[in-house]
Design an enzyme around this catalytic site. Structure first.
Site, PDB file in Angstrom:
ATOM      1  CG  ASP A   1      -2.047  -0.557   0.856  1.00 57.52           C
ATOM      2  OD1 ASP A   1      -2.247  -1.120   0.215  1.00 57.52           O
ATOM      3  OD2 ASP A   1      -2.489  -0.951   2.068  1.00 57.52           O
TER       4      ASP A   1
ATOM      5  NE  ARG B   1     -12.689   7.381  -5.505  1.00 57.39           N
ATOM      6  CZ  ARG B   1     -11.653   7.199  -6.491  1.00 57.39           C
ATOM      7  NH1 ARG B   1     -12.092   6.390  -7.341  1.00 57.39           N
ATOM      8  NH2 ARG B   1     -10.979   7.786  -6.221  1.00 57.39           N
ATOM      9  CG  MET B   2     -18.492  13.831  -3.498  1.00 54.71           C
ATOM     10  SD  MET B   2     -18.634  15.037  -4.653  1.00 54.71           S
ATOM     11  CE  MET B   2     -20.848  14.493  -5.212  1.00 54.71           C
TER      12      MET B   2
ATOM     13  CE  LYS C   1     -11.952  18.100   1.385  1.00 57.94           C
ATOM     14  NZ  LYS C   1     -13.153  17.891   2.501  1.00 57.94           N
TER      15      LYS C   1
ATOM     16  CG  ASP D   1      -7.715  -4.474   2.472  1.00 56.10           C
ATOM     17  OD1 ASP D   1      -7.142  -4.416   0.653  1.00 56.10           O
ATOM     18  OD2 ASP D   1      -7.655  -3.813   3.065  1.00 56.10           O
TER      19      ASP D   1
END
Length: 682
Positions: free
Chosen positions: A307, A382-383, A395, A522
């Protein structure tokens, strides 16, 4: 933080190991190690022969036979001691973990909510699915997931780290471990395991190694050692008729001594200790491996998925620049960016607020007085942002803002696309700020590559290990950071599905893949990887999918895990080389001594010029026993490890352990022969 390391020869452990070494003399224990079982049988046989000689029932030198018998027993005891000492060190670590596991009572809730009626039950009776309440001062009774509440938890008993951690419902910090202690507030926990299956139980069972199964490489090496033993056994058995036909039959005691010195007793006696010590060294690095197979696989890994954040970079991206869109001044962009970040408690969000203060003296507004609605960041959108006074400020990532603008009937400016590319090429992460459907500009978030990481990757490349950086950044940003860090490849805009596909692709090419992870997303990739290191701070699903757990929750630890795995394989290979090379020198000591009377021409092989046949044979047997003791520290600590190519490593080990295995016995046997002669013992 690593646990306190035990001294190599801790007095209490040595005493306990000596006791265990004697207990392991029983046939059942010896049978598990075929090479040492042959030595055990030889010891028993020569003991019977020496007793028969002493009583007059058999002709021969009873004292010589007794000396050979005694040293053969010492050889078995030394091999037992090496294994017992390695196991003792692991059990000492397990005992420290057992101190964490206390018999306690738990408050089992009748309903899955805070304030529900509770029954007091023994903690060891809790089963998967049970709901418990724990409050400040309580020991968490089981592994589980927090379904309500939030608390500060002391996990030092498990991780060795004194700083408390926050555990709360929802997200990736909901997993708790039995045996840890609540410092403040309360948690409602759903147990995720049955009695005897907790993380602590598995740690103790693994560390004690009572049910330790041999790894594939260990099994292959054992088969090789058995094959060599059978070959030498048959060769030794045929020597008796040859000597008898020559008119001077060799005694059974000498033949047993010859066999024991020729078979690979050195590696045979240390093989189990090497395996146990490898897992113990892994625990010393605060990594729990579910099996020796996982440690061994770490040594064979040739692809590392790393990562970016926290492993390759420092992980605390900071806002470094406001880049306004055409027709927008920088202060307007900074003001909107600060408003959108007021409720953002991430390091990135706080850095945007601070940069706006520093550049334009925009003081942080009182959140309560704004009467605004804050929009939190989600993996789907995602903002994040704020709705205030009919203003809708957001943003977020370029793609997310582009979709948002187009959904609101706007158009994403071409000049902003150029600015985004420019930021990405510099290795920074671009965040785009929009008000309504009007794009105001770009915030550059700069992530710092860790010092010395490029050199470490160069060392891994020398060893034939490919490094792949995994990041959610766009391709341009990822490419810039990958070039700066010196990784071989990268996966940009990574999703769980993309990680899984990449692992399968490498495995299809015959490679072994290692990775780290901490989230539930994951888990599929962790389950697929050959070496999967789950973070202890991660979710229960991640820990169950991995075959190792890093108690420090440090993604960089993956490189150390590979180092320990390779060191274990190198130790096993080096000592095998040394053991087999030993046989050549012992051949020159015993063969002339045993058969020179029958075949005088064999005296030409007595290049060490040993005092007498008896002293030559006894010296070889004594050396064969003592070398095991001298190599115990090497077996437990591991051989010196340097990042080299496979061919360079092979050459180095052949010089050190191959040539050393030839020379050391010549010197050792000669010195022992001189001491026996000077002391008048032969």
């Amino acid at each position: 933080m690593s646990r306190k390391q035990l001294a190599l020869f801790e007095p209490t452990l040595v005493v306990q190991a000596l006791k265990e070494a004697v207990k392991k003399l029983n046939p059942q224990a010896q049978w598990r190690n075929p090479v040492m079982f042959i030595v055990w049988i030889g010891s028993l046989l020569t003991t019977c022969i020496s007793i028969a000689m002493a009583s007059g029932a058999m002709p021969g030198n009873a004292l010589f036979s007794a000396a050979i018998s005694g040293w053969l027993w010492v050889t078995v005891l030394f091999a037992n001691f090496a294994e017992a000492l390695a196991e003792g060190r692991s059990k000492a670590q397990a005992n420290s973990l057992k101190g964490v596991k206390k018999t306690a009572f738990a408050r089992k809730l009748r309903e899955p909510k805070y304030g529900a009626a509770a029954d007091k039950v023994p903690a060891d009776q809790l089963r998967k699915g049970d709901i418990v309440l724990v409050e400040a001062g309580d020991i968490i009774p089981c592994d589980g997931e927090v379904i309500e509440g939030g608390a500060s938890v002391d996990e030092s008993a498990i991780t060795g780290e004194s700083a408390p951690v926050i555990r709360e419902s929802g997200g990736d910090f909901a997993s708790v471990t039995g045996g840890t202690r609540i410092l403040s507030d309360w948690l409602v926990i759903e147990c995720s395991v049955n009695p005897g299956e907790t993380f602590l139980d598995r740690m103790i069972a693994m560390v004690e190694g009572a049910q330790r199964r041999k790894t594939p490489n260990e099994i292959a090496l054992t088969i090789l050692l058995i094959a060599l033993t059978i070959v030498f056994l048959l060769a030794t058995a045929t020597l008796w008729p040859f000597s008898a036909w020559g008119g001077n039959a060799v005694s059974v005691t000498v033949l047993v001594a010859l066999l024991v010195c020729l078979i690979p007793t050195t590696i045979g006696g240390l093989l189990s200790a090497i395996g146990v010590a490898g897992m113990s060294r892994m625990l010393g690095a605060n990594v729990i491996a579910t099996s020796g197979r996982a440690v061994e696989a770490a040594g064979d890994v040739d692809v590392l998925l790393l990562d970016k954040t926290g492993t390759i970079t420092l992980g605390n991206r900071q806002a470094s620049e406001f880049i306004p869109a055409q027709g927008v001044d920088e202060k307007t962009l900074a003001d909107a960016a600060q408003l959108a970040s007021l409720a953002d408690e991430t390091p990135e969000g706080r850095s945007i607020v601070i940069l706006a203060k520093q550049r334009f003296n925009l003081r942080e507004r009182d959140v309560q007085s704004l009467h605004a609605t804050f929009v939190p960041f989600t993996a789907q959108s995602r903002m994040s942002g704020i709705n205030i006074d009919n203003r809708m400020i957001r943003k977020g990532s370029v793609d997310a803002i582009r979709r948002h603008v187009e959904a609101n009937g706007g158009h994403f400016p071409a000049d902003v696309d150029q600015k985004v590319d420019q930021v990405a090429r510099q290795g920074a992460t671009p965040l785009v700020v929009v008000e309504g459907s009007r794009v105001l500009g770009v915030i550059a978030l700069k992530d710092i590559v860790k010092g010395g990481i490029k050199e470490r990757f160069a060392q891994l490349r020398k060893m034939g290990i490919k490094t792949v950086m995994i990041t959610g950044d766009n391709r341009l940003t990822a490419a810039a950071i990958a070039a700066e860090a010196g990784v071989d490849d990268f996966l940009a805009e990574a999703t769980p599905e993309a990680k899984l596909a990449l692992i399968r692709q490498y495995q299809a090419e015959g490679r072994l893949v290692a990775m780290t992870g901490d989230g539930t997303n994951d888990a599929p990739a962790l389950a697929q990887a050959d070496v999967a290191v789950a973070m202890n701070s991660g979710t229960q699903a991640a820990k169950e999918a991995g075959n190792m757990v890093d108690l420090d929750s440090n993604p960089t630890k993956l490189i150390e895990v590979v180092h320990i795995g390779k060191q274990m394989l190198m130790t096993r290979g080096s000592l095998t080389t040394f053991s087999i090379a030993n046989d050549v020198a012992k051949y020159f000591a015993i063969i002339p001594a045993a058969f020179a009377a029958t075949y005088p021409q064999l005296n030409a092989l007595n290049i060490m010029r040993l005092h007498s046949p008896d002293s030559a044979i006894l010296s070889a047997v004594i050396f064969n026993a003592l070398i095991i003791v001298f190599l115990i520290p090497l077996a437990l600590k591991g051989v010196s490890y340097k990042p080299l190519t496979a061919s360079a490593m092979l050459r180095r080990n052949l010089w050190i352990y191959g040539l050393g295995g030839l020379l050391v016995p010549f010197i050792g046997i000669k010195v022992i022969d001189l001491l026996l002669t000077v002391c008048g013992l032969v």
